[in-house]
Design an enzyme around this catalytic site. Structure first.
Site, PDB file in Angstrom:
ATOM      1  CB  THR A 101      -0.941   0.001   1.223  1.00 50.64           C
ATOM      2  OG1 THR A 101      -1.858  -1.082   1.081  1.00 50.64           O
ATOM      3  CG2 THR A 101      -1.726   1.300   1.321  1.00 50.64           C
ATOM      4  CB  THR A 126       4.893   9.967   8.381  1.00 46.92           C
ATOM      5  OG1 THR A 126       5.454   9.980   9.682  1.00 46.92           O
ATOM      6  CG2 THR A 126       5.584   8.846   7.607  1.00 46.92           C
ATOM      7  CG  ASP A 127       7.244  13.309  11.988  1.00 44.79           C
ATOM      8  OD1 ASP A 127       6.753  12.161  11.925  1.00 44.79           O
ATOM      9  OD2 ASP A 127       7.168  14.018  13.010  1.00 44.79           O
ATOM     10  CD  GLU A 128       6.575   7.365  12.612  1.00 44.06           C
ATOM     11  OE1 GLU A 128       7.141   6.268  12.593  1.00 44.06           O
ATOM     12  OE2 GLU A 128       5.479   7.559  13.150  1.00 44.06           O
ATOM     13  CE1 TYR A 153       3.146   4.528   8.324  1.00 47.44           C
ATOM     14  CE2 TYR A 153       4.576   5.574   9.951  1.00 47.44           C
ATOM     15  CZ  TYR A 153       3.525   5.642   9.053  1.00 47.44           C
ATOM     16  OH  TYR A 153       2.851   6.832   8.876  1.00 47.44           O
ATOM     17  CE  LYS A 157       3.066   7.467   4.529  1.00 52.43           C
ATOM     18  NZ  LYS A 157       1.742   7.616   3.854  1.00 52.43           N
ATOM     19  CE1 TYR A 210       5.605  -0.986  23.354  1.00 51.35           C
ATOM     20  CE2 TYR A 210       5.104   0.923  22.005  1.00 51.35           C
ATOM     21  CZ  TYR A 210       5.001  -0.433  22.256  1.00 51.35           C
ATOM     22  OH  TYR A 210       4.290  -1.225  21.400  1.00 51.35           O
ATOM     23  NE  ARG A 276       6.819   1.304  18.304  1.00 52.03           N
ATOM     24  CZ  ARG A 276       6.113   2.432  18.071  1.00 52.03           C
ATOM     25  NH1 ARG A 276       6.734   3.566  17.786  1.00 52.03           N
ATOM     26  NH2 ARG A 276       4.812   2.422  18.144  1.00 52.03           N
TER      27      ARG A 276
HETATM   28  N1  LIG Z   1      -1.764   9.408  12.354  1.00 51.24           N
HETATM   29  C1  LIG Z   1      -0.712  10.216  12.378  1.00 51.24           C
HETATM   30  O1  LIG Z   1      -0.347  10.728  13.430  1.00 51.24           O
HETATM   31  C2  LIG Z   1       0.021  10.533  11.093  1.00 51.24           C
HETATM   32  C3  LIG Z   1       1.056  11.469  11.136  1.00 51.24           C
HETATM   33  C4  LIG Z   1       1.711  11.814   9.944  1.00 51.24           C
HETATM   34  C5  LIG Z   1       1.323  11.225   8.760  1.00 51.24           C
HETATM   35  N2  LIG Z   1       0.318  10.299   8.749  1.00 51.24           N
HETATM   36  C6  LIG Z   1      -0.082   9.731   7.450  1.00 51.24           C
HETATM   37  O2  LIG Z   1      -1.412  10.144   7.208  1.00 51.24           O
HETATM   38  C7  LIG Z   1      -2.094   9.137   6.461  1.00 51.24           C
HETATM   39  C8  LIG Z   1      -3.378   8.754   7.166  1.00 51.24           C
HETATM   40  O3  LIG Z   1      -3.059   8.266   8.459  1.00 51.24           O
HETATM   41  P1  LIG Z   1      -4.210   7.800   9.472  1.00 51.24           P
HETATM   42  O4  LIG Z   1      -3.641   7.902  10.827  1.00 51.24           O
HETATM   43  O5  LIG Z   1      -5.466   8.481   9.136  1.00 51.24           O
HETATM   44  O6  LIG Z   1      -4.325   6.254   9.079  1.00 51.24           O
HETATM   45  P2  LIG Z   1      -5.446   5.191   9.431  1.00 51.24           P
HETATM   46  O7  LIG Z   1      -4.720   3.915   9.673  1.00 51.24           O
HETATM   47  O8  LIG Z   1      -6.384   5.698  10.471  1.00 51.24           O
HETATM   48  O9  LIG Z   1      -6.311   5.074   8.081  1.00 51.24           O
HETATM   49  C9  LIG Z   1      -5.780   4.541   6.900  1.00 51.24           C
HETATM   50  C10 LIG Z   1      -6.920   4.407   5.908  1.00 51.24           C
HETATM   51  O10 LIG Z   1      -6.382   3.903   4.678  1.00 51.24           O
HETATM   52  C11 LIG Z   1      -7.225   2.850   4.210  1.00 51.24           C
HETATM   53  N3  LIG Z   1      -6.382   1.944   3.407  1.00 51.24           N
HETATM   54  C12 LIG Z   1      -5.336   1.176   3.830  1.00 51.24           C
HETATM   55  N4  LIG Z   1      -4.818   0.485   2.795  1.00 51.24           N
HETATM   56  C13 LIG Z   1      -5.531   0.850   1.700  1.00 51.24           C
HETATM   57  C14 LIG Z   1      -5.445   0.493   0.328  1.00 51.24           C
HETATM   58  N5  LIG Z   1      -4.539  -0.396  -0.117  1.00 51.24           N
HETATM   59  N6  LIG Z   1      -6.311   1.060  -0.550  1.00 51.24           N
HETATM   60  C15 LIG Z   1      -7.255   1.950  -0.103  1.00 51.24           C
HETATM   61  N7  LIG Z   1      -7.394   2.293   1.187  1.00 51.24           N
HETATM   62  C16 LIG Z   1      -6.529   1.761   2.078  1.00 51.24           C
HETATM   63  C17 LIG Z   1      -7.767   2.204   5.479  1.00 51.24           C
HETATM   64  O11 LIG Z   1      -8.938   1.450   5.214  1.00 51.24           O
HETATM   65  C18 LIG Z   1      -8.008   3.416   6.351  1.00 51.24           C
HETATM   66  O12 LIG Z   1      -9.286   3.965   6.106  1.00 51.24           O
HETATM   67  C19 LIG Z   1      -1.120   7.975   6.323  1.00 51.24           C
HETATM   68  O13 LIG Z   1      -0.526   8.047   5.060  1.00 51.24           O
HETATM   69  C20 LIG Z   1      -0.089   8.218   7.399  1.00 51.24           C
HETATM   70  O14 LIG Z   1       1.169   7.717   7.017  1.00 51.24           O
HETATM   71  C21 LIG Z   1      -0.339   9.946   9.895  1.00 51.24           C
END
Ligand SMILES: NC(=O)c1ccc[n+]([C@@H]2O[C@H](COP(=O)([O-])OP(=O)(O)OC[C@H]3O[C@@H](n4cnc5c(N)ncnc54)[C@H](O)[C@@H]3O)[C@@H](O)[C@H]2O)c1
Length: 337
Positions: A101, A126-128, A153, A157, A210, A276
């Site tokens: 994905t 992500t900043d990661e 992860y 990304k 952790y 972790r």
């Molecule tokens: N949560 C954070 O703190 C954070 C911080 C920085 C960046 N991000 C980035 O923001 C984005 C969203 O993060 P989130 O926390 O909302 O994630 P989340 O895990 O809550 O949601 C991910 C969504 O993607 C969908 N999904 C997964 N694989 C898929 C695929 N192959 N095709 C279509 N849909 C698919 C899932 O069903 C889900 O609805 C991600 O790219 C993440 O890397 C998140």
């Protein structure tokens, strides 16, 4: 502008859709989501019958289905939230889905943008991907910090981000990449620290800490992330990378104590667990570039306590949502090692 939101049933995607539809009363969005364990249509229940909102169940690695959706709805812009996002799951199994994905999926979306001549794509990352900073250094990640992911992860990304760069240079695909820090807010799946701890405390369970708990993240309210992404859909430069954060570094320990206080609990609710593997010590974001575009976040560092309190109260007052998701607690607990 007709927007395709990939991964809109997750935490940030669903908050973004709410933000976008209420900010632009004339615009329409199509949510394309596979509905993995983290996808939750309950996050969008209040707008499911809104004529400006459509849902399509699909996988971003399925180029044919993406192309079909783009043509059917006359899509002009795309924003990608779809991802496997839980670091612990990427460490303890299931990594293949992360690579499929987060890397291959992004490549498929870039192909779709190229084939269908879309005007812009924003790839939410992500900043990661930058790796870790030392606890007591003044350094922050800027857009020119080299990509150096430590977590599987983050490596997956980073693969997607590098594809964006390559498609911009090679094919002039108009893509913008964002690197945001840790988000907090409503509708977050409770495998992540804040909703996980709140729900465990709601059930009078202990919260697992952790290691020494001194892991620092730069916390941003999800609606500030949404406003930054909206700005970049409008003004982000094609081929550009933008960091998004609000200078709000907090350790897991500090956040845990704030939550304990808000929920009238004490230190005895903390259970120290094995750390972790490879845990990144600190992330911190330099947001000068996006601020220079005129971005104005609402929840700056001095409003963090208020934002966190609103978030805790949201979970405490949305018991139907919480109970339905907490029914999956065995799976969630299994992935916190
Ligand atoms: N949560 C954070 O703190 C954070 C911080 C920085 C960046 N991000 C980035 O923001 C984005 C969203 O993060 P989130 O926390 O909302 O994630 P989340 O895990 O809550 O949601 C991910 C969504 O993607 C969908 N999904 C997964 N694989 C898929 C695929 N192959 N095709 C279509 N849909 C698919 C899932 O069903 C889900 O609805 C991600 O790219 C993440 O890397 C998140």
């Amino acid at each position: 502008m007709k927007l395709l939101v990939c991964g809109g049933a997750g935490f940030i995607g669903s908050n973004f859709i709410h933000y976008y539809l209420s900010k632009y009363p004339e615009r329409e969005v199509v949510n394309f989501d596979k509905l993995t364990y983290a996808g939750n249509l309950d996050n969008l229940k209040d707008i499911e019958n809104n004529p400006r909102y459509q849902f399509v169940q699909g996988d971003i690695i399925d180029l044919e289905k993406i192309n079909e959706t783009i043509k059917k709805y006359g899509i002009t812009h795309l924003i990608n939230f779809a991802a496997e996002t839980h670091v612990d799951r990427s460490i303890h199994g299931g990594l293949k889905d992360f690579v499929l994905t987060n890397t291959l999926g992004v490549q498929m979306l870039l192909d779709a943008v190229r084939i269908n001549n879309l005007e812009k794509m924003v790839n939410v990352s992500t900043d990661e991907v930058y790796g870790a900073l030392h606890l007591d250094s003044p350094d922050k990640f800027s857009e020119s910090t080299p990509i150096n992911p430590n977590m599987p992860y983050a490596a997956a990304k980073a693969g997607g981000d590098l594809m964006c760069h390559a498609y911009y240079v090679t094919h002039k695909v108009p893509v913008v990449v964002t690197h945001c820090s840790n988000n907090y807010g409503s509708y977050q799946y409770p495998e992540k620290l804040i909703p996980f701890f709140v729900m465990r405390l709601m059930k009078n369970e202990k919260v697992p800490m952790y290691g020494d708990g001194l892991y620092v993240r730069d916390w941003i309210h999800v609606m500030d992330h949404a406003s930054a992404l909206d700005l970049l859909l409008e003004k982000g430069e094609a081929g550009g990378v933008y960091n998004i954060g609000v200078d709000n570094e907090r350790s897991n320990m500090e956040i845990t104590h704030m939550i304990l206080k808000m929920m009238s609990k004490d230190e005895s609710s903390i259970e120290y667990v094995q750390d972790r593997p490879g845990h990144d010590r600190r992330y911190a974001i330099d947001s000068t570039k996006i601020l220079s575009l005129g971005w104005k976040p609402d929840y700056s560092r001095d409003k963090f306590e208020q934002g966190l309190k609103e978030t805790v109260d949201w979970y405490l007052s949305h018991l139907d949502w919480v109970e339905k998701i907490w029914a999956k607690k065995d799976d969630i607990n299994n992935h916190i090692k």
